[in-house]
Design an enzyme around this catalytic site. Structure first.
Site, PDB file in Angstrom:
ATOM      1  N   HIS A   1       0.810  -1.213   0.000  1.00  0.00           N
ATOM      2  CA  HIS A   1       0.000   0.000   0.000  1.00  0.00           C
ATOM      3  C   HIS A   1       0.847   1.268   0.000  1.00  0.00           C
ATOM      4  O   HIS A   1       0.369   2.327  -0.396  1.00  0.00           O
ATOM      5  CB  HIS A   1      -1.007  -0.001   1.162  1.00  0.00           C
TER       6      HIS A   1
ATOM      7  N   GLN B   1       0.797   6.155  12.308  1.00  0.00           N
ATOM      8  CA  GLN B   1       0.911   6.749  10.988  1.00  0.00           C
ATOM      9  C   GLN B   1       2.376   7.034  10.653  1.00  0.00           C
ATOM     10  O   GLN B   1       3.103   7.599  11.441  1.00  0.00           O
ATOM     11  CB  GLN B   1       0.109   8.048  10.915  1.00  0.00           C
ATOM     12  N   GLY B   2       2.816   6.608   9.446  1.00  0.00           N
ATOM     13  CA  GLY B   2       4.182   6.844   9.006  1.00  0.00           C
ATOM     14  C   GLY B   2       5.089   5.649   9.157  1.00  0.00           C
ATOM     15  O   GLY B   2       6.222   5.660   8.696  1.00  0.00           O
ATOM     16  N   ASP B   3       4.618   4.575   9.798  1.00  0.00           N
ATOM     17  CA  ASP B   3       5.445   3.388  10.020  1.00  0.00           C
ATOM     18  C   ASP B   3       5.166   2.277   9.008  1.00  0.00           C
ATOM     19  O   ASP B   3       5.829   1.251   9.029  1.00  0.00           O
ATOM     20  CB  ASP B   3       5.199   2.819  11.428  1.00  0.00           C
ATOM     21  N   SER B   4       4.176   2.438   8.143  1.00  0.00           N
ATOM     22  CA  SER B   4       3.810   1.382   7.199  1.00  0.00           C
ATOM     23  C   SER B   4       5.027   0.834   6.484  1.00  0.00           C
ATOM     24  O   SER B   4       5.921   1.577   6.084  1.00  0.00           O
ATOM     25  CB  SER B   4       2.834   1.913   6.146  1.00  0.00           C
TER      26      SER B   4
ATOM     27  N   ASP C   1      -0.145  -7.731   1.689  1.00  0.00           N
ATOM     28  CA  ASP C   1       0.370  -6.360   1.632  1.00  0.00           C
ATOM     29  C   ASP C   1       1.900  -6.344   1.636  1.00  0.00           C
ATOM     30  O   ASP C   1       2.530  -6.083   2.661  1.00  0.00           O
ATOM     31  CB  ASP C   1      -0.198  -5.586   2.822  1.00  0.00           C
TER      32      ASP C   1
END
Length: 276
Positions: free
Chosen positions: A83, A230-233, A136
């Site tokens: 993603h 948020q931001g660690d994906s 993913d």
């Protein structure tokens, strides 16, 4: 990771899609993704396989263009979340992101240490389903090799490292509070791999994505407080010296009853057969 309190759209992209329309070069935080909640400073000298995924053209220079995490598994191969390379996340097709690169060997994103290496080729798991979040995973091929001693071994089928109860560490440069408090220095948080039954109860489907044990694992603490955000994906979840997961999705950050969901690396060998 691309996590929202209410997982609308495809369960991953509500926050990212909003970030993707911000004008290029704006001094904004990394694209919607997540940072480590309840964590502590970490150092790449102890975890040289942790790398940042960057595009200054898409996300500006405030955080060196960082928008996702990633992990080095071969001298020229990096894994991240599929993603992270989606049009929803980038605003354009990944083939048009001409400055896509990884930042390695650097705790502080705005520092001068380490190396920035261009991404030569991208492969997105053809089995990735953005509606269910299954599969993913993406593989990046680097233009130049990094040292062999910087790679981390991947968990394989039957590996005990990802068994329920295993202590694990998740790494990232994301939001540390769930309220947009982004940092520029690497952090990690200790979590535990949770039983599939716990994850299935937390994410039964219906209005949101459902947990699928064959392609996912989840980790956290029963009462919350330690999580990716948020931001660690695309960043690594590590246990027993092996990569067991990639930050993928979840409901909020560090919330009780809503553990983080990760791509299950021990299931990924078959997916990656066509990536080399």
């Amino acid at each position: 990771m691309f996590r929202t309190v209410v997982r609308a759209m495809t369960g991953l992209f509500a926050l990212v899609a909003a970030a993707a329309v911000i004008p290029l070069g704006s001094p904004v935080p990394a694209a919607a993704d997540s940072i480590v909640i309840g964590g502590q400073p970490a150092h790449v000298k102890d975890s040289p396989w942790v790398v940042a995924l960057s595009s200054r053209n898409r996300f500006g220079g405030t955080r060196a263009g960082q928008f996702c995490g990633a992990v080095l598994v071969r001298p020229t191969k990096v894994l991240t979340a599929a993603h992270c390379l989606s049009r929803e996340a980038l605003g354009i097709d990944v083939s048009q992101v001409h400055d896509l690169r990884i930042i390695a060997g650097r705790d502080e994103l705005t520092g001068s240490g380490g190396r920035e290496v261009a991404v030569k080729e991208t492969w997105i798991n053809p089995g990735y389903n953005p509606t269910t979040n299954s599969g993913d995973l993406a593989v990046l091929t680097l233009a130049d090799a990094l040292p062999g001693e910087s790679v981390i071994p991947m968990a394989t089928a039957g590996d005990r490292a990802d068994e329920p109860g295993s202590a694990a560490l998740v790494y990232g440069w994301g939001d540390t509070s769930g309220s947009g408090d982004y940092v520029t220095s690497l952090r990690s948080a200790q979590v535990r791999v949770l039983p599939d039954s716990t994850c299935e109860r937390a994410y039964p489907g219906g209005r949101g994505a459902a947990y699928e044990a064959s392609t996912m694992l989840c980790a956290g603490e029963p009462h919350g407080g330690h999580d990716a955000c948020q931001g660690d994906s695309g960043g690594p979840l590590v246990a027993g010296g092996r990569l067991i997961g990639l930050v993928s999705w979840g409901n909020g950050c560090g919330m009780a009853g809503s553990p983080g969901v990760y791509t299950r690396i021990s299931a990924a060998a078959g997916w990656m057969a066509g990536s080399s």
